[in-house]
Write a protein that holds these residues in place. Structure first.
Motif, PDB file in Angstrom:
ATOM      1  N   UNK A 155       0.742  -1.349  -0.030  1.00 21.62           N
ATOM      2  CA  UNK A 155      -0.147  -0.033   0.035  1.00 21.62           C
ATOM      3  C   UNK A 155       0.868   1.135   0.055  1.00 21.62           C
ATOM      4  N   UNK A 156       1.190   1.834   1.160  1.00 26.88           N
ATOM      5  CA  UNK A 156       1.888   3.154   0.960  1.00 26.88           C
ATOM      6  C   UNK A 156       3.256   3.042   0.484  1.00 26.88           C
ATOM      7  N   UNK A 157       3.712   3.903  -0.340  1.00 27.44           N
ATOM      8  CA  UNK A 157       4.778   3.887  -0.789  1.00 27.44           C
ATOM      9  C   UNK A 157       5.187   2.560  -1.906  1.00 27.44           C
ATOM     10  N   UNK A 158       4.286   1.839  -2.316  1.00 25.35           N
ATOM     11  CA  UNK A 158       4.336   0.662  -3.007  1.00 25.35           C
ATOM     12  C   UNK A 158       5.226   0.763  -4.440  1.00 25.35           C
ATOM     13  N   UNK A 159       5.015   1.897  -4.792  1.00 24.60           N
ATOM     14  CA  UNK A 159       5.934   2.096  -6.142  1.00 24.60           C
ATOM     15  C   UNK A 159       7.350   1.848  -5.794  1.00 24.60           C
ATOM     16  N   UNK A 160       7.757   2.439  -4.704  1.00 27.50           N
ATOM     17  CA  UNK A 160       9.457   2.294  -4.465  1.00 27.50           C
ATOM     18  C   UNK A 160       9.579   0.735  -4.053  1.00 27.50           C
ATOM     19  N   UNK A 161       8.962   0.093  -3.224  1.00 28.29           N
ATOM     20  CA  UNK A 161       8.964  -1.267  -3.068  1.00 28.29           C
ATOM     21  C   UNK A 161       8.925  -2.166  -4.070  1.00 28.29           C
ATOM     22  N   UNK A 162       8.021  -1.980  -4.952  1.00 24.83           N
ATOM     23  CA  UNK A 162       8.171  -2.812  -5.983  1.00 24.83           C
ATOM     24  C   UNK A 162       9.435  -2.885  -6.993  1.00 24.83           C
ATOM     25  N   UNK A 163       9.896  -1.787  -6.974  1.00 27.90           N
ATOM     26  CA  UNK A 163      11.271  -1.416  -7.809  1.00 27.90           C
ATOM     27  C   UNK A 163      12.457  -2.261  -7.018  1.00 27.90           C
ATOM     28  N   UNK A 164      12.335  -2.330  -5.651  1.00 23.41           N
ATOM     29  CA  UNK A 164      13.180  -2.915  -4.397  1.00 23.41           C
ATOM     30  C   UNK A 164      12.940  -4.483  -4.771  1.00 23.41           C
ATOM     31  N   UNK A 165      11.856  -5.001  -4.530  1.00 29.02           N
ATOM     32  CA  UNK A 165      11.370  -6.315  -4.643  1.00 29.02           C
ATOM     33  C   UNK A 165      11.850  -6.799  -6.004  1.00 29.02           C
ATOM     34  N   UNK A 166      11.773  -6.138  -7.133  1.00 32.99           N
ATOM     35  CA  UNK A 166      12.100  -6.715  -8.357  1.00 32.99           C
ATOM     36  C   UNK A 166      13.653  -6.872  -8.384  1.00 32.99           C
ATOM     37  N   UNK A 167      14.363  -5.969  -8.016  1.00 27.33           N
ATOM     38  CA  UNK A 167      15.627  -6.100  -7.646  1.00 27.33           C
ATOM     39  C   UNK A 167      16.290  -7.365  -6.952  1.00 27.33           C
ATOM     40  N   UNK A 168      15.668  -7.711  -5.664  1.00 29.82           N
ATOM     41  CA  UNK A 168      15.883  -8.765  -4.929  1.00 29.82           C
ATOM     42  C   UNK A 168      15.615  -9.944  -5.806  1.00 29.82           C
ATOM     43  N   UNK A 169      14.472  -9.769  -6.273  1.00 30.11           N
ATOM     44  CA  UNK A 169      14.073 -11.449  -7.081  1.00 30.11           C
ATOM     45  C   UNK A 169      15.150 -11.528  -8.111  1.00 30.11           C
ATOM     46  N   UNK A 170      15.804 -10.653  -8.795  1.00 29.58           N
ATOM     47  CA  UNK A 170      16.939 -10.855  -9.888  1.00 29.58           C
ATOM     48  C   UNK A 170      18.272 -11.168  -9.302  1.00 29.58           C
ATOM     49  N   UNK A 171      18.377 -10.442  -8.030  1.00 27.60           N
ATOM     50  CA  UNK A 171      20.126 -10.513  -7.553  1.00 27.60           C
ATOM     51  C   UNK A 171      19.796 -10.761  -6.170  1.00 27.60           C
ATOM     52  N   UNK A 172      20.216 -12.077  -5.816  1.00 29.14           N
ATOM     53  CA  UNK A 172      19.791 -12.757  -4.383  1.00 29.14           C
ATOM     54  C   UNK A 172      20.701 -11.809  -3.135  1.00 29.14           C
ATOM     55  N   UNK A 173      22.005 -11.345  -3.766  1.00 29.68           N
ATOM     56  CA  UNK A 173      22.844 -10.600  -2.819  1.00 29.68           C
ATOM     57  C   UNK A 173      22.851  -9.226  -2.882  1.00 29.68           C
ATOM     58  N   UNK A 174      21.684  -8.583  -3.360  1.00 29.30           N
ATOM     59  CA  UNK A 174      21.720  -7.271  -3.820  1.00 29.30           C
ATOM     60  C   UNK A 174      21.142  -6.527  -2.401  1.00 29.30           C
ATOM     61  N   UNK A 175      21.792  -5.197  -2.191  1.00 30.65           N
ATOM     62  CA  UNK A 175      21.433  -4.410  -1.183  1.00 30.65           C
ATOM     63  C   UNK A 175      20.853  -3.112  -1.751  1.00 30.65           C
ATOM     64  N   UNK A 176      19.751  -2.710  -1.175  1.00 33.12           N
ATOM     65  CA  UNK A 176      19.187  -1.520  -1.314  1.00 33.12           C
ATOM     66  C   UNK A 176      18.886  -0.632  -0.141  1.00 33.12           C
TER      67      UNK A 176
END
Length: 328
Positions: A155-176
Motif C-alpha cells: 500500500x503506502x509507497x508501493x512504487x518504491x518497494x516494487x522496484x526494490x522487490x524486483x531487484x531482490x528477485x533478480x539478484x540474491x545478494x543485492x542491497x538497497x
C-alpha cells in the motif's frame, strides 16, 4: 514505427509505404530524406526543440473505450458488474472491489490487462502514482507472486518497494539502503508491521542503555551534592571505568545496528511480504475481493503501533526518573 498517413513537416505530403524516411535524432519527427537534405535540419526546431518537446505519432493515439453501461435501480443505485455490490450512482469505483463504474476498465497493448489502481480516489495519490499503473499488468510477477498482491499488501509507497522487490528477485545478494530504517531503527519495523524484528531491536536498545542509565544515576547523585559539577562536568567515576567503557562500546554498537537496519530492512520487508502472501494464499483462493481485502487489512502501515511505542518509551523514561529521584 507506422508513419502511414502522417505528413512530412517540410512538403506536407503524407508518407506512403516504401518512402525513404529519416527521423530527427532529437525530437523523433519523420521527414522524407530528400526534404531533410533540402533544408539541412529538422523542420520542427522552433515548435519542438526550443521547448524541449518530442514529436508524437498520431497513429499511436487510440480512441477511448466507452464507459460501461450501468442501469440504476429504483433507488438510483447501480450494481458492480464485478462483485455485484450495490453502489451509489455517483461512485466512480466499487467500494468493495475497486472496479471502475464510470471510467473504462484500463487496457494495455497486446491484450494485457492493467492492474486497477486501488488508490485512485486517495487524495494523496498524485498523477505520478496513478500513471505507474499503466505499466503494471495482471500477469506480472515477482518471485512467482503477482505484483497486484504486493500492491495491496504494501500500500503506502508501493512504487518504491516494487522496484526494490524486483531487484531482490533478480539478484540474491543485492542491497538497497533504506534511510528510514537507518534513522528510525525499530520504529520503522513497527510502522511496517514487522513486529518480531522491531521487538528484538527494541529489546537491544533498552538493554544497551542500562549502563548509561547507571552512570547517569551516579552523575545526578554527585551533581545534587555539588551543583558546580554541571558546569565543569568533572564527575568522579572511580571504580566505574568498566561501566563507562561498556557504555561507550554499546553506543557504537547501537550505531552499527542502525547501519545494519539500513542495509537489511528492505530485504526483511521483502521476505515479510512474501510470507504474508503465501500464508494467506494457502488458506484463501487468490483473486477474489475478500482475498484482496484481507491483504489490505494485514498489510499497509501502522501509525498506531508507533504512537503506542513512543508512549511506552516515555512511560519507561518517566518511571526510571521517578525511581532515581526516590533513591537519591
Amino acid at each position: 514505427m507506422n508513419y502511414q498517413g502522417v505528413s512530412c513537416p517540410v512538403c506536407n505530403q503524407p508518407f506512403h509505404e516504401g518512402d525513404d524516411i529519416v527521423v530527427c535524432p532529437e525530437c523523433g519527427a519523420p521527414h522524407h530524406r530528400s526534404c531533410y537534405k533540402k533544408i539541412g535540419h529538422c523542420a520542427l526546431q522552433d515548435q519542438l526543440h526550443s521547448k524541449g518537446l518530442s514529436w508524437e505519432n498520431p497513429n499511436d493515439k487510440k480512441p477511448e473505450q466507452p464507459a460501461p453501461a450501468l442501469t440504476p435501480d429504483e433507488n438510483g443505485n447501480v450494481f458492480c458488474p464485478n462483485c455485484g455490490l450495490s453502489c451509489r450512482s455517483d461512485d466512480n469505483y466499487c467500494p468493495n472491489c475497486r472496479f471502475p463504474l464510470k471510467a473504462p476498465q484500463p487496457s494495455a497493448p497486446h491484450g494485457r490487462t492493467v492492474v486497477e489502481n486501488p488508490f485512485a480516489q486517495d487524495p494523496n495519490a498524485g498523477d505520478d502514482i496513478n500513471s505507474i499503473f499503466g505499466a503494471i499488468y495482471e500477469n506480472d510477477q515477482i518471485d512467482g507472486i503477482p505484483v497486484k498482491d504486493f500492491i495491496f499488501l504494501v500500500r503506502q509507497n508501493y512504487a518504491y518497494y516494487l522496484r526494490v522487490f524486483k531487484i531482490f528477485s533478480q539478484r540474491v545478494k543485492a542491497k538497497v539502503f533504506n534511510w528510514s530504517a537507518f534513522l528510525f531503527n525499530f520504529f520503522y519495523f513497527f510502522y511496517r508491521k514487522m513486529y518480531k524484528v522491531g521487538a528484538l531491536l527494541l529489546g537491544f536498545y533498552l538493554l544497551s542503555n542500562i549502563p548509561s542509565a547507571i552512570l547517569s544515576y551516579h552523575m545526578i547523585q554527585q551533581a545534587m551534592a555539588d551543583p558546580m559539577l554541571l558546569s565543569s562536568f568533572n564527575f568522579d567515576l572511580s571504580g566505574l571505568e568498566w561501566l563507562t567503557l561498556t557504555s561507550q562500546l554499546l553506543m557504537y554498537a547501537r550505531f552499527g545496528v542502525s547501519i545494519y537496519c539500513g542495509f537489511t530492512a528492505n530485504r526483511h520487508y521483502y521476505n515479510h511480504c512474501r510470507q504474508k502472501i503465501n500464508k494467506l494464499n494457502s488458506v484463501a483462493p487468490r483473486g477474489g475481493a475478500e482475498y484482496y481485502q484481507t491483504l489490505a487489512c494485514i498489510g499497509g502501515t501502522s501509525l498506531a503501533s508507533v504512537f503506542l511505542l513512543m508512549a511506552g518509551l516515555a512511560a519507561v523514561l518517566l518511571i526510571t526518573s521517578i525511581i532515581i529521584t526516590l533513591m537519591l
